[in-house]
Design a protein around this motif. Structure first.
Motif: not given
Length: 310
Positions: A244-270
């Motif tokens: 759900s979208s609620d899982f990604f609410s809050g700055q801490k979780r959004q900082d985490w998803i951005w860090q994850t994005y940066q180290r993820s392979p291309y398919a997961l980034q998309i």
């Protein structure tokens, strides 16, 4: 000639006697009026389930002769076949009593590792050439299978053995294992399975900790983060889609998803960018996305612009 197959278990401990009875749970499985066998669950020193196994003795019968097969099978906790080995001083043999060679054992493992084998659609009598009592390397013509096709699924001189063992590996014991492991369900087990490298375990555990709307029980949220940030891109993408979208609410979780994005392979980034299009973003994540535009390709740029300009 009507083939007769009799399967039964001798509840021996051969390979596992050193582990002691306190490390093995035994379950009596009643398959039908004439077949009862013992299924075993190996436990660790803390009593946590590790894997299932069976010590199998099955006579494989054809024409007027039966040959004994002694073998140990191993499954994971959800009944997915993993491997076999043989009790001490036991070997597998073929119709002509020749012993299996190493390449035969390797091929048997390959055969047993195929859950969608052609054996699923065959009956024992299909392995006999019509009008004879001889074991055939092919199958009955009604199956539409050619000799060339079947050769990839059998070992010459051991067709019945391959067929019999495959049906044990994928037979009615599998749902029994799933029933048993349900009785061991606990938070500790779910944490362990979610963070394992076995995607079967991860999917099973996610069904227990995530509801139909994609809401995750709070104590399991760190485990879900590890799934998304893990090595299996396929399950990571599937998990992202379900959350759900609620899982990604809050700055801490959004900082985490951005860090994850940066180290993820291309398919997961998309996949992450597509998920972010459904989420209310804080300013920090928006700024990070803006800064990423210069180093992104056309597909990423298009997705980021949709996020920033809904």
């Amino acid at each position: 000639m009507k083939s007769i197959l009799i399967i039964f278990l001798v509840a021996t401990m051969h390979h596992f006697s050193a582990k002691g009875n306190d490390r093995i749970r035994e379950f009596t499985i009643v398959e039908n009026d004439t077949l009862t066998y013992t299924l075993k669950l190996a436990l660790d020193e803390k009593g946590q389930p590790q894997y299932f196994f069976r010590n199998i003795f099955t006579p494989v019968c054809y024409t007027n002769e039966c040959k004994p097969v002694h073998i140990n099978f191993y499954w994971d906790l959800l009944g997915n076949y993993e491997r076999f080995d043989l009790p001490k001083n036991k070997v597998l043999t073929k119709v002509d009593h020749d012993e299996f060679r190493q390449e035969d054992y390797d091929k048997l493992q390959d055969i047993l590792a195929q859950p969608n084998s052609i054996f699923a659609d065959l009956k024992m009598e299909d392995l006999i050439t019509k009008g004879t009592d001889d074991l055939s390397d092919s199958v009955d013509a009604k199956t539409g299978a050619t000799l060339k096709t079947i050769k990839n699924h059998v070992i010459d001189g051991a067709v019945y053995t391959c067929y019999t063992l495959w049906h044990i590996a994928y037979g009615t014991v599998v749902p029994e294992m799933k029933k048993i492991i349900e009785t061991y369900q606990s938070d500790a087990l779910l944490h362990r399975l979610l963070t394992s490298n076995n995607y079967h375990y991860q999917y099973w555990a996610m069904e227990k900790v995530m509801d139909a709307k994609g809401n995750v029980k709070r104590t399991f949220e760190p485990d879900i983060e590890k799934v998304i940030d893990g090595k299996n891109v396929f399950i990571a993408k599937n998990t992202l889609q379900r959350l759900s979208s609620d899982f990604f609410s809050g700055q801490k979780r959004q900082d985490w998803i951005w860090q994850t994005y940066q180290r993820s392979p291309y398919a997961l980034q998309i996949s992450i960018l597509k998920k972010l299009n459904t989420i209310a973003l804080d300013e920090s994540l928006k700024n990070n996305l803006k800064s990423a535009l210069a180093k992104s390709n056309d597909e990423q740029i298009s997705l980021i612009k949709k996020i920033l300009n809904p």
